[in-house]
Enzyme design. Sequence first.
Site, PDB file in Angstrom:
ATOM      1  N   CYS A  83       0.881  -1.201  -0.032  1.00 23.02           N
ATOM      2  CA  CYS A  83       0.012   0.118  -0.194  1.00 23.02           C
ATOM      3  C   CYS A  83       0.812   1.341   0.074  1.00 23.02           C
ATOM      4  O   CYS A  83       1.453   1.536  -1.074  1.00 23.02           O
ATOM      5  CB  CYS A  83      -1.028  -0.192   1.101  1.00 23.02           C
ATOM      6  SG  CYS A  83      -2.537   0.965   0.959  1.00 23.02           S
ATOM      7  N   HIS A 178      -3.189  -5.391   1.787  1.00 23.05           N
ATOM      8  CA  HIS A 178      -2.618  -5.498   3.056  1.00 23.05           C
ATOM      9  C   HIS A 178      -2.706  -7.086   3.434  1.00 23.05           C
ATOM     10  O   HIS A 178      -3.706  -7.521   4.258  1.00 23.05           O
ATOM     11  CB  HIS A 178      -3.099  -4.512   4.167  1.00 23.05           C
ATOM     12  CG  HIS A 178      -2.928  -3.057   3.958  1.00 23.05           C
ATOM     13  ND1 HIS A 178      -1.803  -2.618   4.462  1.00 23.05           N
ATOM     14  CD2 HIS A 178      -3.816  -2.339   3.366  1.00 23.05           C
ATOM     15  CE1 HIS A 178      -2.082  -1.378   4.127  1.00 23.05           C
ATOM     16  NE2 HIS A 178      -3.178  -1.142   3.595  1.00 23.05           N
ATOM     17  N   GLU A 180      -0.894  -8.536   5.394  1.00 28.53           N
ATOM     18  CA  GLU A 180      -0.467  -8.570   6.960  1.00 28.53           C
ATOM     19  C   GLU A 180      -1.848  -8.400   7.770  1.00 28.53           C
ATOM     20  O   GLU A 180      -1.603  -8.527   9.002  1.00 28.53           O
ATOM     21  CB  GLU A 180       0.539  -7.617   7.271  1.00 28.53           C
ATOM     22  CG  GLU A 180       0.307  -6.194   7.043  1.00 28.53           C
ATOM     23  CD  GLU A 180       0.129  -5.532   5.968  1.00 28.53           C
ATOM     24  OE1 GLU A 180       0.111  -6.003   4.995  1.00 28.53           O
ATOM     25  OE2 GLU A 180      -0.195  -4.328   6.054  1.00 28.53           O
TER      26      GLU A 180
HETATM   27  N1  GLN Z   1      -3.543   6.343   0.970  1.00 29.01           N
HETATM   28  C1  GLN Z   1      -2.052   6.191   1.595  1.00 29.01           C
HETATM   29  C2  GLN Z   1      -1.140   6.752   1.094  1.00 29.01           C
HETATM   30  O1  GLN Z   1      -1.150   7.723   0.091  1.00 29.01           O
HETATM   31  C3  GLN Z   1      -1.781   4.648   1.636  1.00 29.01           C
HETATM   32  C4  GLN Z   1      -3.272   3.971   2.342  1.00 29.01           C
HETATM   33  C5  GLN Z   1      -2.403   2.511   3.158  1.00 29.01           C
HETATM   34  O2  GLN Z   1      -1.261   2.417   3.235  1.00 29.01           O
HETATM   35  N2  GLN Z   1      -3.457   1.988   3.573  1.00 29.01           N
HETATM   36  O3  GLN Z   1       0.044   6.668   1.323  1.00 29.01           O
END
Ligand code: GLN
Length: 205
Positions: A83, A178, A180
């Site tokens: 992410c 994710h 995890e």
């Molecule tokens: N929207 C977040 C970002 O721009 C990422 C979200 C996440 O890691 N769950 O970093």
Amino acid sequence: MVTSRPRIGVLAVQGDVREHAAALHRLGATVELVRRPTELATVDGLVLPGGESSTIDKLTRAFGLQQPIRDAIASGMPVYGTCAGMILLADRISDGIAGQQTFGGLDVTVRRNAFGSQVDSFETDLAVPALGAPPVHAVFIRAPLVEQAGDDVEVLARLDDGRIVAVRQGSLLATAFHPEVGAELRFHALLVAQAAAWREATVPG
Ligand code: GLN
């Protein structure tokens, strides 16, 4: 089980550090929380967690970690980003905040917050051929998307509509979701295996 226990760092300046550390422990890796260059220097692989990529970017620069992480990536150390971590591995980002930087290494363009506010978080089962059966239960939280991937980038997973959500390029692995936060350990297992191989190849004797 891994035959030699690699030491895996989790970048621990912000984000879901504890969940990644728990997944790595379950795989038998030794885990190091990385907040400074001296800690980074001890690891065979690194996780860039989910969180807020612009915050992680600012904090790693403030802690003098940006260049050491870039150097580690350039040296071939295996790195897995989830992410926000995927955003940090991208060579190019769309919709970053003003001045936002990445470590880079993955020849992709990643759009932050690509699902907008209406469906900003969702879960789905994803086929990931490189991992085999069963499908991956993927949790997306204000997730990014890979908008464009270079020729050397292997696409590991797409949503039903074809949008790319997991990629691999050399020693770099990234997922928009994710693993995890659930029981999924296979992506972390790929990192641990790559880190073990990398250590064998780089540590003399
Ligand atoms: N929207 C977040 C970002 O721009 C990422 C979200 C996440 O890691 N769950 O970093």
